[in-house]
Scaffold this motif. Sequence first.
Motif, PDB file in Angstrom:
ATOM      1  N   SER A  66      34.017  36.273  39.074  1.00 18.56           N
ATOM      2  CA  SER A  66      35.221  35.460  39.222  1.00 18.56           C
ATOM      3  C   SER A  66      35.618  34.827  37.895  1.00 18.56           C
ATOM      4  CB  SER A  66      34.996  34.364  40.267  1.00 18.56           C
ATOM      5  OG  SER A  66      34.603  34.919  41.500  1.00 18.56           O
TER       6      SER A  66
ATOM      7  N   LEU B 225      42.685  37.217  33.241  1.00 22.09           N
ATOM      8  CA  LEU B 225      44.056  36.922  33.653  1.00 22.09           C
ATOM      9  C   LEU B 225      44.690  35.816  32.817  1.00 22.09           C
ATOM     10  CD1 LEU B 225      43.669  37.030  37.550  1.00 22.09           C
ATOM     11  CD2 LEU B 225      44.787  38.726  36.092  1.00 22.09           C
TER      12      LEU B 225
ATOM     13  N   THR C 150      40.212  28.853  35.709  1.00 28.42           N
ATOM     14  CA  THR C 150      39.152  29.860  35.774  1.00 28.42           C
ATOM     15  C   THR C 150      37.906  29.270  36.409  1.00 28.42           C
ATOM     16  OG1 THR C 150      39.949  31.090  33.846  1.00 28.42           O
ATOM     17  CG2 THR C 150      37.624  31.318  34.378  1.00 28.42           C
TER      18      THR C 150
ATOM     19  N   ARG D 148      48.903  34.577  40.291  1.00 31.89           N
ATOM     20  CA  ARG D 148      47.662  35.215  39.821  1.00 31.89           C
ATOM     21  C   ARG D 148      46.446  34.490  40.395  1.00 31.89           C
ATOM     22  NH1 ARG D 148      48.100  34.422  33.651  1.00 31.89           N
ATOM     23  NH2 ARG D 148      48.685  32.379  34.500  1.00 31.89           N
TER      24      ARG D 148
ATOM     25  N   TRP E  60      46.346  35.003  44.526  1.00 34.38           N
ATOM     26  CA  TRP E  60      45.958  36.348  44.958  1.00 34.38           C
ATOM     27  C   TRP E  60      44.537  36.685  44.523  1.00 34.38           C
ATOM     28  CZ3 TRP E  60      48.117  38.623  48.774  1.00 34.38           C
ATOM     29  CH2 TRP E  60      49.465  38.435  49.046  1.00 34.38           C
ATOM     30  N   SER E  61      44.136  36.210  43.346  1.00 34.82           N
ATOM     31  CA  SER E  61      42.758  36.439  42.893  1.00 34.82           C
ATOM     32  C   SER E  61      41.765  35.764  43.828  1.00 34.82           C
ATOM     33  CB  SER E  61      42.574  35.917  41.469  1.00 34.82           C
ATOM     34  OG  SER E  61      43.399  36.601  40.564  1.00 34.82           O
ATOM     35  N   SER E  62      42.096  34.543  44.236  1.00 37.65           N
ATOM     36  CA  SER E  62      41.213  33.806  45.131  1.00 37.65           C
ATOM     37  C   SER E  62      41.085  34.510  46.487  1.00 37.65           C
ATOM     38  CB  SER E  62      41.734  32.383  45.328  1.00 37.65           C
ATOM     39  OG  SER E  62      40.906  31.662  46.200  1.00 37.65           O
TER      40      SER E  62
ATOM     41  N   LEU F 182      37.175  37.465  35.764  1.00 36.52           N
ATOM     42  CA  LEU F 182      38.517  37.788  36.224  1.00 36.52           C
ATOM     43  C   LEU F 182      39.511  36.712  35.799  1.00 36.52           C
ATOM     44  CD1 LEU F 182      40.487  39.500  37.858  1.00 36.52           C
ATOM     45  CD2 LEU F 182      39.777  38.242  39.916  1.00 36.52           C
ATOM     46  N   GLY F 183      39.140  35.445  35.985  1.00 35.52           N
ATOM     47  CA  GLY F 183      40.021  34.355  35.568  1.00 35.52           C
ATOM     48  C   GLY F 183      40.295  34.384  34.076  1.00 35.52           C
TER      49      GLY F 183
END
Length: 358
Positions: free
Chosen positions: A281, A288, A295, A89, A92-94, A284-285
């Motif tokens: 960001s 998730l 985060t 997670r 891929w988020s980064s 999103l963190g």
Amino acid sequence: MSLASGPAPAVPAPGRLSTLDRFLPVWIGAAMAAGLLAGRWIPGLDVGLNAVTVDGISLPIAIGLLVMMYPVLAKVRYDRLGDVTRDRRLLWSSLLLNWVLGPALMFGLAWALLPDLPAYRTGLIVVGLARCIAMVVIWNDLACGDREAAAVLVALNSVFQVLAFGLLGWFYLAVLPGWLGLPQSDLAVSGWQIAKSVLIFLGIPLLAGYLTRRLGEKARGRDWYETRFLPKLGPVALYGLLFTIVVLFALQGAQITSRPLDVARIALPLLAYFALMWAGSYALGAALGLGYERTTTLAFTAAGNNFELAIAVAIATFGAASGQALAGVVGPLIEVPVLVGLVHVSLALRRRFTTVSR
């Protein structure tokens, strides 16, 4: 993220922080002012600093950044990096934030807010393509983010920077504007120029930090290394940061103070970019469930930019006196105070997170 659903992690009391830590915004403000005044009032200072280069890289800036990054990377527990790489997670988020959303957001803001200033607009797009691999480690450390995660994400950004910077520059400066019926421009950048930036600003301090921890723990043990050695080494990073800020502002002091309206126009999209990238960001963190530390790391690695590379590319392609180069220089001048402020915002939000053990 769990909000108000359990005991919040302890936040260090201000009284326990060192004087350097507690008054960091004051020291950074003083460093910015000192650099600007020195660049404005000391004849030939900017020329002298620019003359001290090695293969096109400013030696004073390189020294400051290396001194700043080394202590932080010496704190990383390299035997825990595998735990970070298993967090799909986070990785891929980064990648999504840094290499899809970040460049697209800067492209949109540059065109929306600087439609009449093509040189500055192009310079900002270049800044958006250069993802942070240096100063972000100290913002993450000050905000008590995950050091191991920061090391992995910075390394990941470095690989993608070498592979994708030139391609994305061509797409956002030539292909996409052509599709939209907008003016196009070119970006001349070599793979070696990008790789050189990565090797110097990440490779050297990363290797030094790894060897320091490996040899220090082998000689005296982890307890001595973390309780005796690191506390003495830690302040060096902030000294390096302050030195870098003074040099950066001194290099462009005269130009910035003589063109305040241009700087203000460039600053507006940058302020919007840093705020939107960091807040998005962070959200999103949190969504998730990454926990406070990761985060925070995700937010700072997505919001920061590699100003060393952006400035070097702008100067090499458009010239040192170009509007593109000025836009690149204004980038860190806005980023530094904004991200210092966001460090404090992050620490304030820390109380709302429940510790996520991994």
